[in-house]
Write an enzyme that holds these catalytic residues in place. Structure first.
Site, PDB file in Angstrom:
ATOM      1  N   ARG A  50       0.858  -1.175   0.000  1.00  0.00           N
ATOM      2  CA  ARG A  50       0.000   0.000   0.000  1.00  0.00           C
ATOM      3  C   ARG A  50       0.895   1.227   0.000  1.00  0.00           C
ATOM      4  O   ARG A  50       1.803   1.322   0.814  1.00  0.00           O
ATOM      5  CB  ARG A  50      -0.855   0.034   1.267  1.00  0.00           C
ATOM      6  CG  ARG A  50      -1.794  -1.138   1.367  1.00  0.00           C
ATOM      7  CD  ARG A  50      -2.452  -1.121   2.742  1.00  0.00           C
ATOM      8  NE  ARG A  50      -3.187  -2.369   2.919  1.00  0.00           N
ATOM      9  CZ  ARG A  50      -3.675  -2.773   4.087  1.00  0.00           C
ATOM     10  NH1 ARG A  50      -3.508  -2.032   5.164  1.00  0.00           N
ATOM     11  NH2 ARG A  50      -4.330  -3.910   4.170  1.00  0.00           N
ATOM     12  N   ASP A  52       0.863   5.410   0.497  1.00  0.00           N
ATOM     13  CA  ASP A  52       0.029   6.463   1.082  1.00  0.00           C
ATOM     14  C   ASP A  52      -0.320   7.529   0.052  1.00  0.00           C
ATOM     15  O   ASP A  52       0.251   7.569  -1.039  1.00  0.00           O
ATOM     16  CB  ASP A  52       0.783   7.124   2.244  1.00  0.00           C
ATOM     17  CG  ASP A  52       0.937   6.193   3.428  1.00  0.00           C
ATOM     18  OD1 ASP A  52      -0.057   5.561   3.821  1.00  0.00           O
ATOM     19  OD2 ASP A  52       2.063   6.098   3.947  1.00  0.00           O
ATOM     20  N   TYR A 111      12.234   0.847  -2.268  1.00  0.00           N
ATOM     21  CA  TYR A 111      11.740   2.217  -2.417  1.00  0.00           C
ATOM     22  C   TYR A 111      12.931   3.137  -2.671  1.00  0.00           C
ATOM     23  O   TYR A 111      14.055   2.841  -2.267  1.00  0.00           O
ATOM     24  CB  TYR A 111      11.071   2.698  -1.123  1.00  0.00           C
ATOM     25  CG  TYR A 111       9.722   2.093  -0.830  1.00  0.00           C
ATOM     26  CD1 TYR A 111       8.554   2.741  -1.223  1.00  0.00           C
ATOM     27  CD2 TYR A 111       9.608   0.888  -0.146  1.00  0.00           C
ATOM     28  CE1 TYR A 111       7.310   2.209  -0.937  1.00  0.00           C
ATOM     29  CE2 TYR A 111       8.361   0.337   0.141  1.00  0.00           C
ATOM     30  CZ  TYR A 111       7.213   1.009  -0.258  1.00  0.00           C
ATOM     31  OH  TYR A 111       5.975   0.477   0.022  1.00  0.00           O
ATOM     32  N   ARG A 198       9.408   6.707   5.452  1.00  0.00           N
ATOM     33  CA  ARG A 198       9.298   8.159   5.673  1.00  0.00           C
ATOM     34  C   ARG A 198       9.773   8.550   7.075  1.00  0.00           C
ATOM     35  O   ARG A 198      10.334   9.630   7.273  1.00  0.00           O
ATOM     36  CB  ARG A 198       7.866   8.624   5.434  1.00  0.00           C
ATOM     37  CG  ARG A 198       7.516   8.645   3.937  1.00  0.00           C
ATOM     38  CD  ARG A 198       6.023   8.748   3.703  1.00  0.00           C
ATOM     39  NE  ARG A 198       5.471   9.957   4.285  1.00  0.00           N
ATOM     40  CZ  ARG A 198       4.160  10.202   4.379  1.00  0.00           C
ATOM     41  NH1 ARG A 198       3.288   9.313   3.909  1.00  0.00           N
ATOM     42  NH2 ARG A 198       3.740  11.320   4.917  1.00  0.00           N
TER      43      ARG A 198
END
Lengths: 245, 245
Positions: A50, A52, A111, A198
């Site tokens: 998922r 954001d 990522y 993050r």
């Protein structure tokens, strides 16, 4: 019935995130509607991870099942046609067996996080990178990042809403490199906690700015307390790069 | 009075181009209005090169004169504040003498043109690159580009509206390189004719696709006839990179 594996690129800005939600358009909903328009079938599209609201993807992986027969190339082109004008592009389509599951059988996610480190605002990269105006030392950030690599309890870097059973994850790679005014943080693991990337980048930024030391990062990790680590950095710079199977 | 040299980045999509026009917002107008808001002075901002509608800049250079005293850093930050929300960022500001002129004293301009060469549409690069779906041979494009390097009459690559006195220009560099699915064309010259880069790239694309040979490009150049060269490629992929003085 055929199971299809897709590799997908998207601009996260207009979406509430990957997952269907009541409060706005999601990537998942856009994809499910495109599949329905082209096949007449109501499907559930399962994503590898998922993302954001505002988080982008260069190589999100997802899968769904179709009764109607297609070739992979036909399915890709038809999906891209029906996805317009949403900023989502199906890059690759592959027929897979039913033991494939985009989320459950993934053995690794990667990522990349982009920081543009300069005084001037972002004209071309607005919404696509984190704009940090104070000077950052990328080498210090990389050194501090190595504290986080390996198997740890990442509670200090876990969002309150995280649904993972355990806060223990193995971070395979966290590398920081500067190219001119851009700093890229590469992160790879079997899986991540909610907001983990993050929260780690938000913490490394403190190191880059000289506010925190490597030891501060180690203490934040050991504290297993979200309040002890740095802030959650904005979604703008985060890109889902790839999923491995 | 102080003359100021600025280096500017912008996203060309919302603009009719660099130059003030009656039919929509221009970068020049946005900059002149920002200067007026911060200083109260009505100025003319001179650019190093006019960019067309939809053409971007990573390093456009321009200048203007101000009576009111500023420091360079203050002027940069104040301009960026007053430029919001236009996607224009002043990267650098430098005090220069009155013999500096962004257009007239420039001794070289550099552009880069981005092509994304893949079947799938562009989710993240829409409006920022030329999407070419047929496979392109970048090495063949580079070889053909070398025919255009040097001093030539570029009439075949010149827009009908071009206001240059002479069609003879010296092209210092035209290099084509592929990195994955992206092809970049680097162009450098003292100055360019109107649409010259886009007309050259539109011609090289024919070579990359196998429709044209190196000899076809040579014949197109020698013809000195716009109708004999390839089409003008879209503005989306063109970036004003730098100006030299």
């Amino acid at each position: 019935m055929q199971r299809w594996k897709l590799t997908v690129e998207y601009d996260g800005r207009p979406f509430v995130g990957w997952q269907r939600q009541d409060n706005g358009p999601s990537v998942q909903q856009s994809m499910e509607e495109a599949v329905q328009r082209l096949s007449g079938e109501v499907v559930r599209v399962h994503g590898s991870g998922r993302t954001d609201a505002g988080v982008h993807a260069l190589g999100q992986v997802c899968h769904f099942d179709l009764e109607k027969p297609f070739t992979g190339l036909k399915l890709r082109d038809a999906l891209n046609f029906h996805l317009k004008p949403a900023p989502i592009a199906v890059l690759e389509v592959e027929a897979v067996t039913e033991d494939f599951h985009a989320r459950l059988t993934s053995t690794g996610r990667a990522y990349v996080y982009r920081i543009v480190n300069r005084r001037a605002p972002l004209a071309l990269d607005a919404g696509r990178a984190w704009h940090v105006t104070r000077p950052l030392n990328a080498e210090a950030m990389h050194e501090a990042a190595q504290v986080l690599v390996g198997q740890h309890d990442f509670s200090s870097f876990r969002a309150a809403l995280c649904q993972a059973k355990s806060p223990v994850k193995t971070l395979d790679r966290l590398a920081v490199e500067r190219q001119g005014e851009e700093i890229r943080v590469h992160a790879a693991a079997r899986s991540f906690l909610h907001h983990q990337v993050r929260n780690m980048v938000g913490t490394l930024e403190l190191v880059g700015a000289g506010k925190w030391t490597v030891d501060d990062v180690r203490r934040a990790l050991d504290a297993r307390d979200r309040a002890k680590a740095g802030p959650t950095c904005p979604p703008d710079g985060l890109y889902f790069l790839a999923a491995r199977y």
